[in-house]
Scaffold this motif. Structure first.
Motif, PDB file in Angstrom:
ATOM      1  N   MET A   1      82.331  10.658 106.543  1.00  0.00           N
ATOM      2  CA  MET A   1      82.081  11.653 105.525  1.00  0.00           C
ATOM      3  C   MET A   1      80.702  11.475 104.898  1.00  0.00           C
ATOM      4  O   MET A   1      80.031  12.452 104.619  1.00  0.00           O
ATOM      5  CB  MET A   1      83.173  11.595 104.457  1.00  0.00           C
ATOM      6  N   SER A   2      80.310  10.225 104.659  1.00  0.00           N
ATOM      7  CA  SER A   2      78.991  10.019 104.063  1.00  0.00           C
ATOM      8  C   SER A   2      77.891  10.416 105.039  1.00  0.00           C
ATOM      9  O   SER A   2      76.841  10.908 104.628  1.00  0.00           O
ATOM     10  CB  SER A   2      78.808   8.574 103.611  1.00  0.00           C
ATOM     11  N   LEU A   3      78.136  10.228 106.331  1.00  0.00           N
ATOM     12  CA  LEU A   3      77.159  10.622 107.344  1.00  0.00           C
ATOM     13  C   LEU A   3      76.972  12.137 107.330  1.00  0.00           C
ATOM     14  O   LEU A   3      75.846  12.643 107.370  1.00  0.00           O
ATOM     15  CB  LEU A   3      77.616  10.146 108.724  1.00  0.00           C
ATOM     16  N   ILE A   4      78.070  12.876 107.240  1.00  0.00           N
ATOM     17  CA  ILE A   4      77.989  14.341 107.169  1.00  0.00           C
ATOM     18  C   ILE A   4      77.262  14.761 105.895  1.00  0.00           C
ATOM     19  O   ILE A   4      76.395  15.634 105.918  1.00  0.00           O
ATOM     20  CB  ILE A   4      79.394  14.971 107.238  1.00  0.00           C
ATOM     21  N   ALA A   5      77.604  14.125 104.776  1.00  0.00           N
ATOM     22  CA  ALA A   5      76.944  14.451 103.503  1.00  0.00           C
ATOM     23  C   ALA A   5      75.449  14.180 103.585  1.00  0.00           C
ATOM     24  O   ALA A   5      74.635  14.953 103.077  1.00  0.00           O
ATOM     25  CB  ALA A   5      77.570  13.657 102.365  1.00  0.00           C
ATOM     26  N   SER A   6      75.081  13.098 104.246  1.00  0.00           N
ATOM     27  CA  SER A   6      73.667  12.760 104.390  1.00  0.00           C
ATOM     28  C   SER A   6      72.950  13.759 105.294  1.00  0.00           C
ATOM     29  O   SER A   6      71.864  14.247 104.962  1.00  0.00           O
ATOM     30  CB  SER A   6      73.539  11.347 104.951  1.00  0.00           C
ATOM     31  N   ARG A   7      73.562  14.091 106.427  1.00  0.00           N
ATOM     32  CA  ARG A   7      72.934  15.015 107.386  1.00  0.00           C
ATOM     33  C   ARG A   7      72.816  16.436 106.846  1.00  0.00           C
ATOM     34  O   ARG A   7      71.965  17.196 107.286  1.00  0.00           O
ATOM     35  CB  ARG A   7      73.726  15.031 108.691  1.00  0.00           C
ATOM     36  N   THR A   8      73.688  16.803 105.927  1.00  0.00           N
ATOM     37  CA  THR A   8      73.661  18.155 105.369  1.00  0.00           C
ATOM     38  C   THR A   8      72.980  18.202 104.008  1.00  0.00           C
ATOM     39  O   THR A   8      73.091  19.192 103.287  1.00  0.00           O
ATOM     40  CB  THR A   8      75.090  18.720 105.249  1.00  0.00           C
ATOM     41  N   ALA A   9      72.289  17.127 103.661  1.00  0.00           N
ATOM     42  CA  ALA A   9      71.538  17.028 102.400  1.00  0.00           C
ATOM     43  C   ALA A   9      72.440  17.168 101.172  1.00  0.00           C
ATOM     44  O   ALA A   9      72.010  17.652 100.131  1.00  0.00           O
ATOM     45  CB  ALA A   9      70.402  18.051 102.366  1.00  0.00           C
ATOM     46  N   LEU A  10      73.681  16.731 101.288  1.00  0.00           N
ATOM     47  CA  LEU A  10      74.602  16.782 100.150  1.00  0.00           C
ATOM     48  C   LEU A  10      74.766  15.436  99.450  1.00  0.00           C
ATOM     49  O   LEU A  10      75.303  15.373  98.351  1.00  0.00           O
ATOM     50  CB  LEU A  10      75.982  17.269 100.605  1.00  0.00           C
ATOM     51  N   LEU A  11      74.320  14.359 100.083  1.00  0.00           N
ATOM     52  CA  LEU A  11      74.559  13.029  99.532  1.00  0.00           C
ATOM     53  C   LEU A  11      73.936  12.867  98.146  1.00  0.00           C
ATOM     54  O   LEU A  11      74.607  12.455  97.197  1.00  0.00           O
ATOM     55  CB  LEU A  11      74.047  11.949 100.487  1.00  0.00           C
ATOM     56  N   GLU A  12      72.668  13.207  98.011  1.00  0.00           N
ATOM     57  CA  GLU A  12      72.003  13.057  96.702  1.00  0.00           C
ATOM     58  C   GLU A  12      72.586  13.993  95.647  1.00  0.00           C
ATOM     59  O   GLU A  12      72.831  13.561  94.517  1.00  0.00           O
ATOM     60  CB  GLU A  12      70.489  13.240  96.836  1.00  0.00           C
ATOM     61  N   PRO A  13      72.837  15.283  95.968  1.00  0.00           N
ATOM     62  CA  PRO A  13      73.478  16.132  94.956  1.00  0.00           C
ATOM     63  C   PRO A  13      74.850  15.616  94.523  1.00  0.00           C
ATOM     64  O   PRO A  13      75.213  15.712  93.352  1.00  0.00           O
ATOM     65  CB  PRO A  13      73.592  17.494  95.647  1.00  0.00           C
ATOM     66  N   LEU A  14      75.611  15.043  95.463  1.00  0.00           N
ATOM     67  CA  LEU A  14      76.915  14.492  95.099  1.00  0.00           C
ATOM     68  C   LEU A  14      76.763  13.254  94.219  1.00  0.00           C
ATOM     69  O   LEU A  14      77.521  13.064  93.264  1.00  0.00           O
ATOM     70  CB  LEU A  14      77.733  14.176  96.353  1.00  0.00           C
ATOM     71  N   ARG A  15      75.783  12.418  94.524  1.00  0.00           N
ATOM     72  CA  ARG A  15      75.518  11.256  93.661  1.00  0.00           C
ATOM     73  C   ARG A  15      75.149  11.712  92.255  1.00  0.00           C
ATOM     74  O   ARG A  15      75.603  11.138  91.266  1.00  0.00           O
ATOM     75  CB  ARG A  15      74.390  10.412  94.244  1.00  0.00           C
ATOM     76  N   ASP A  16      74.310  12.732  92.176  1.00  0.00           N
ATOM     77  CA  ASP A  16      73.923  13.259  90.862  1.00  0.00           C
ATOM     78  C   ASP A  16      75.128  13.838  90.123  1.00  0.00           C
ATOM     79  O   ASP A  16      75.272  13.666  88.915  1.00  0.00           O
ATOM     80  CB  ASP A  16      72.840  14.329  91.003  1.00  0.00           C
ATOM     81  N   PRO A 106      74.483  -3.972  88.028  1.00  0.00           N
ATOM     82  CA  PRO A 106      73.713  -3.013  88.823  1.00  0.00           C
ATOM     83  C   PRO A 106      74.378  -2.762  90.169  1.00  0.00           C
ATOM     84  O   PRO A 106      75.021  -3.627  90.729  1.00  0.00           O
ATOM     85  CB  PRO A 106      72.361  -3.701  89.022  1.00  0.00           C
ATOM     86  N   THR A 107      74.211  -1.554  90.672  1.00  0.00           N
ATOM     87  CA  THR A 107      74.757  -1.189  91.965  1.00  0.00           C
ATOM     88  C   THR A 107      73.645  -1.171  92.997  1.00  0.00           C
ATOM     89  O   THR A 107      72.479  -1.011  92.660  1.00  0.00           O
ATOM     90  CB  THR A 107      75.443   0.195  91.898  1.00  0.00           C
ATOM     91  N   SER A 108      74.013  -1.333  94.249  1.00  0.00           N
ATOM     92  CA  SER A 108      73.017  -1.274  95.317  1.00  0.00           C
ATOM     93  C   SER A 108      72.734   0.158  95.737  1.00  0.00           C
ATOM     94  O   SER A 108      71.854   0.411  96.536  1.00  0.00           O
ATOM     95  CB  SER A 108      73.519  -2.069  96.527  1.00  0.00           C
ATOM     96  N   LEU A 109      73.493   1.106  95.180  1.00  0.00           N
ATOM     97  CA  LEU A 109      73.297   2.502  95.550  1.00  0.00           C
ATOM     98  C   LEU A 109      72.073   3.070  94.848  1.00  0.00           C
ATOM     99  O   LEU A 109      71.875   2.848  93.658  1.00  0.00           O
ATOM    100  CB  LEU A 109      74.522   3.334  95.166  1.00  0.00           C
ATOM    101  N   PRO A 110      71.248   3.829  95.567  1.00  0.00           N
ATOM    102  CA  PRO A 110      70.085   4.425  94.924  1.00  0.00           C
ATOM    103  C   PRO A 110      70.478   5.557  93.986  1.00  0.00           C
ATOM    104  O   PRO A 110      71.503   6.202  94.177  1.00  0.00           O
ATOM    105  CB  PRO A 110      69.274   4.971  96.107  1.00  0.00           C
TER     106      PRO A 110
END
Length: 200
Positions: A1-16, A106-110
């Motif tokens: 799921m994270s790979l799909i989110a990353s490839r579709t440019a959704l990972l950063e918006p979801l983190r936000d 602190p988290t390792s996630l950007p």
């Protein structure tokens, strides 16, 4: 799921969505894994959203064929009404929360704000009573009480971020959904009372 989110440019918006806007979100099973600040348990490296100051272990109970069902006591569903009937849960290649992290850790996630001072502590909402050790270990056949174990953490909440290792949506029992919708409704009302927009 994270790979799909990353490839579709959704990972950063979801983190936000989770960490900056701090919108209410509930992750079940793989969703809990994506919301965890730290993920263990082998497998390929996972880029999640963060939002829960916990470490999870993927596939904790084993492969697909080792999926199972169990009745859990969920006191948070009582909401001051005394006792509640156990909730029948379904675990499919389920993760488990292996440890709680400090909210200020602190988290390792950007691009996450896990070190924000207003991040509440993690609440443990449900445990699965010592299933793995009682079934396979030297205490086989003994209850969690006999083993003096609290059990595996399978549901947590940190403010308006909620995670379950099991699948309530597969049970036909809407109590957890009703409880969560009540929490989201209170969050929306609080935002309206504070004059903040909640349309996004």
């Amino acid at each position: 799921m994270s790979l799909i989110a990353s490839r579709t440019a959704l990972l950063e918006p979801l983190r936000d969505f989770v960490n900056v806007a701090r919108k209410p979100i509930w992750g079940t099973c793989a969703g809990l894994i994506l919301l965890a600040d730290v993920v263990g348990g082998g497998g390929p490296k996972l880029e999640g959203f963060g939002g829960l100051a916990v470490e999870v272990r993927r596939n904790y109970f084993g492969r697909q064929v080792e999926s199972f069902e169990a009745d859990l006591d969920l006191p948070f569903l009582a909401s001051g009404r005394g006792t509640v009937e156990p909730f029948h849960t379904i675990f499919i290649r389920a993760p488990v929360v292996s440890s709680l992290l400090l909210s200020s850790q602190p988290t390792s996630l950007p691009n996450t704000s896990s070190s924000a001072p207003d991040r509440p502590e993690v609440e443990i909402l449900a445990r699965l009573p010592a299933r793995a050790k009682a079934v396979t270990g030297p205490g086989a056949g003994k209850s969690a009480g006999e083993l003096r174990e609290e059990g595996d953490i399978v549901a947590v909440r940190q403010g308006n971020v909620f995670g379950t290792a099991f699948h309530p949506e597969l049970t036909g029992d809407g109590r957890i959904h009703g409880w969560w919708l009540g929490k989201v409704g209170k969050w929306v009302e609080g935002k309206k009372d504070a004059g903040e927009g909640v349309s996004e």
